[in-house]
Structures are given as C-alpha cells and as structure tokens.
Design a protein around this motif. Sequence first.
Motif, short mmCIF file in Angstrom:
data_model
loop_
_atom_site.label_atom_id
_atom_site.label_comp_id
_atom_site.label_asym_id
_atom_site.label_seq_id
_atom_site.Cartn_x
_atom_site.Cartn_y
_atom_site.Cartn_z
N GLY A 33 6.57 -114.23 4.28
CA GLY A 33 7.52 -113.14 4.09
C GLY A 33 9.32 -113.60 4.52
O GLY A 33 9.54 -113.29 4.67
N GLU A 88 8.55 -104.78 15.79
CA GLU A 88 9.24 -105.64 14.46
C GLU A 88 9.87 -106.93 15.44
O GLU A 88 9.62 -108.14 14.01
N PRO A 108 16.76 -109.07 15.16
CA PRO A 108 16.32 -107.74 14.17
C PRO A 108 17.09 -106.78 13.64
O PRO A 108 17.09 -106.50 12.10
N TRP A 139 15.85 -110.98 11.57
CA TRP A 139 13.85 -111.09 11.78
C TRP A 139 13.62 -110.10 11.66
O TRP A 139 14.09 -109.57 13.26
N ARG A 140 12.47 -109.60 11.13
CA ARG A 140 12.02 -107.99 11.44
C ARG A 140 10.04 -109.09 11.16
O ARG A 140 10.24 -109.11 9.86
N SER A 141 9.42 -108.51 11.97
CA SER A 141 8.21 -109.37 11.72
C SER A 141 6.79 -107.91 11.30
O SER A 141 6.41 -106.75 12.03
N GLU A 142 7.78 -107.65 9.80
CA GLU A 142 6.86 -106.69 9.30
C GLU A 142 5.30 -106.93 9.24
O GLU A 142 5.34 -108.21 8.85
N THR A 143 4.47 -105.56 8.85
CA THR A 143 3.12 -106.43 8.82
C THR A 143 2.97 -105.92 7.47
O THR A 143 1.73 -105.77 6.73
N GLU A 144 3.24 -104.84 7.14
CA GLU A 144 2.93 -103.93 6.12
C GLU A 144 3.29 -105.38 4.98
O GLU A 144 3.33 -106.75 4.99
N THR A 146 4.55 -108.14 2.47
CA THR A 146 5.82 -108.85 2.54
C THR A 146 5.66 -108.85 1.07
O THR A 146 5.06 -109.40 0.35
N ARG A 151 10.43 -106.56 0.93
CA ARG A 151 10.17 -106.42 2.62
C ARG A 151 10.10 -107.77 3.64
O ARG A 151 9.16 -108.44 2.82
N ARG A 153 9.99 -110.66 6.28
CA ARG A 153 10.04 -111.59 7.62
C ARG A 153 11.44 -111.67 7.83
O ARG A 153 12.28 -111.44 9.06
#
Length: 478
Positions: A33, A88, A108, A139-144, A146, A151, A153
């Motif tokens: 990401g 996130e 975030p 920063w966002r710890s996107e799990t979907e 990327t 999308r 991170r």
Amino acid sequence: MADDLPPKEEFSDWYNELLFQAEIMDVRYPAKGVYVWFPFGYDLRNHVYDRLKTLHDETGHDEVDFPVLIPEGILAKEGEHIAGFEDEVFWVTHGGRKELDERMALRPTSETPMYTMFDLWIRSHTDLPLKVYQVVNIWRSETEHTRPLIRLREITGFKEAHTAHASYDEAVEQVETALSLYEEFYDFLGVPYVITERPEWDKFPGADYTYAVDTLMPDGKALQIGTAHNLGQNFSEAFEVDFETADGDHDHVYQTSYGVSERCIAAVMGVHGDDNGLVLPGEIAPTQVAVVPIPFGDDEENAEIMETCEEMVEELEEAGIRAEFDDSDDNPGAKYYRWELKGTPLRAEVGPRDLEDGSAKLVNRLGDESDASFDEIVGVVQDELDALSDEIRTRAADDLDASIVECTSYDEAKEVVGDGFALVGWNGDEDAGKRIEDEVGVDMLGEPRGYSLDDTEINECIQTGEDAEKVVLLANTY
Ligand code: P5A
C-alpha cells in the motif's frame, strides 16, 4: 490502440499498466500500500493540487503544517473517533532501542492534533471562524486490497481542512461551502460526481453527519473522492475548545472537517483515459502541446522545420502555454504514441508541406485535426485546449448521468450495479437499509443531491414495500 497497453475494458490491468507506462507511479516499493511518484506523475499531481490549494486560499483558509506523530492520549480523547480508527493506526513504540513512555500514532487524519492546538488558539468569538488546511502524508493500515492512488496505506496527498465556528448554523453553512469548493475542483478536472449524505452507519467517526462526493470508475464501481463532515461539538467538548461568546457566555466551538486524497488523480485517469492511455484536460497536463517536427524534406527544409518548431515552442511558452519540442531521435509515430500515452492534449506537427502553407497541423488527444497558421498559433492553441477540456468534461458528465438508473426491484438493482448506480426507495430505517445493502451486495451511498422522491417514479421502499422516505443510491464501491 497502443501496442502493449491492455484495452480500457480490462480496467484493472489497464490501470496498473498505465500507471507504470505513463510514469505516474512506481509500484515496486517493497511495502504494502506504499508507492512512489515518478517525476511525471508528481508534475501532474502538482498541477492538480495547485488548483486545490488556490481554491482553499481564495475562500479564507490558512495553510498550516501539523506534526505527523500523535501521542496516544490525544488520539484517544474523542471516543467514537478512536473507535473508528483503532484498527487502522500505525504505532511508533520505540525511540531507538528504548520503549517510549507513551506510544505515538502516525496520524491517520489530524482532527486530534489540530484540536489540541485549537484549544490554545481560540479564546473568544473574535478568533472565529478559524479555517485551516494542510496537504500532508497520512497513514492508515488498510486491510482490504490496496491499490495505487485509490487505497493506500501511506496517503501522500491528503488535503484536510478543519474549521471552527461560533454557531451550529455556521458549521452547517461551512459544510455547504466545502461541497461547493469540491464541486468547483472536480468541475475543473472535468470529473463528474454525485454528492450524497452518507447513512448513519457510514459516517466519519466522530461526525454528526457526513456528505461524500463519488464518481464512477470504468469498472462500474463508485470511487469516493472527497468527504465533508459536520462535527458539531463532539470534538470541541472532548478537547475543551471553548470560547467567550459575544454576550460574554461560554460555549464550545462548532466544527467541520473535509478532505480529499490522490484519489482525485485516479479519478482523472479512470474517467477520461482511453485505449491509448491518459487523456488530460489542458488545465492539468504537464505538457499541453507537444511540438513534433516531421523532417521529411531536404536538408535545408529540415533545418528550417527544426527552427520553426523551436520558435513555436518559445512563442507558446512566452504566452504561458506548457509546450515541449520533441526533437528526440524517435520516428514521428513513436513520438505520437508516447505523447498520447501521457495524455498530452495537443500535438503540433510541422513538416515540409506545413512550412510551405505557413501553418502547423494540430491534432488533439481525441484525434481531431485542425490547422493553425504560424501567426495565430497562440490563440488557436488556447482555443483548442479549451474546446478539448469542454468536450471531455461533457462526455464524462453524460456517461455519469446515464449510469444512474431508477430501480424498483432487487433484480433490477443487482443488474444496474454491475455498471453504475441504482436509485432505489428507502423508508429511512437503519435495519431496512442494511438489509438493502446485503440483498444487493453493495453499499448504500445515501440520498443524492438533485434527486428527490417526487422527481422519480419511485414510491415504495425496495425492502419493506412501505412508503419510501427518500431515494438513495446503491453502488459497488472501492
Ligand atoms: C476529513 C479530512 C477524513 O479523514 N478528516 C480530515 C476527515 N475524512 S475521510 O473520509 O476519512 O477521508 C477523506 C478522503 O480521503 C480519501 N481516502 C483515501 N484515499 C486513498 N487511500 C486511502 N486509504 C484513503 N482513505 C480515505 C477518500 O477520498 C476520502 O473521502
């Protein structure tokens, strides 16, 4: 069609390949990401963000720059906000080998650090309204899954604006101003949009209500390209941002925040691009006119062609037009291919015949040709740039309009959301709303501006059959 660019119909492949071939983003950085801007991509980005920043500057926002690191105690002050972002957040836990007394979040978003300082900055109603913005990395710890620009991170172009007001009405009004600002921004990019009020369960964490701006990508999915939130007094109570009113009383400020990210660039790519690559409106194209010599004459003629091209570029640049002389060794065909891939709005060709005629052949990015006499080149180029922007803007707007379809059954809605937006009736009840999302297998974007129940053939809630309270858009989303 470009040789090795997949057709736009295969959107995901086309998008990934185009990012690389057109030199927008390099996806080879070894972290999920997180991607790297190529110089060309960054140049494009700067033209886009220059406009975005100017729009903020012109509407009374001051630019600021807040820290990346947020101490945990601050991030956690507003309950709903931290609950929404908990999963996130990236944490910094150590300084070298030593564990920190208090861990710190990589921001975030900046509600919490900003409002910590607003508490110190705001004393009286005379300090209000306060309107600031910054363009920063978050920063966002996107799990979907990327995806570059869409999308991330590490979001590198997070434009976030934050305002504080003396009354709730003013905050309501500011959300409208923010939406107008985004309308102007996306009109400038020629990117069409729908604006919806997000349902309760999809509000920004800590907001009273959220409006979102969405566009439609070529794969039939909606891309949220901006949001504006009325935060009411939720944060100002948590952060004790109070002020002395005109009557000498005390009150907490009323707040809004609104943001866009580099998704705006993804939208430009997806909405305007074609099988040959990017299609850029002149307003944001790093190069607006590529001047290409066609040296098919004798030596003397060819020297004259090169000289004419050089002079033309000089004249265009003097007039403030971003022109480039392509005197590389490639053959003209290879040059056309490259400029098209990069979305260059206009190409000016000068060959032996043009020299004789005293004019250049202009070809726009959609393949339309016109002649421009050397004497009038600046005016003609400006007109052609404007005409092309209008054309791609209109084309995109028509496509979006056509993609919104009224549906009165789940079968219809399921079919429509393969390509666009389904407009359905809803009784306004949260359980029914969530059922609608499950049945159709998509997200409810919410009630769109410009569409009221009365303007449609819709009467009933698609889930319960009761009288519909409003019409809402459903779509597959990124
Ligand atoms: C408003 C600005 C906020 O964060 N705080 C300050 C508010 N809103 S938001 O909806 O969460 O984000 C604003 C916009 O940022 C884009 N966005 C992203 N873009 C790329 N990658 C991501 N992971 C990502 N997350 C959010 C969206 O366009 C969103 O509308």
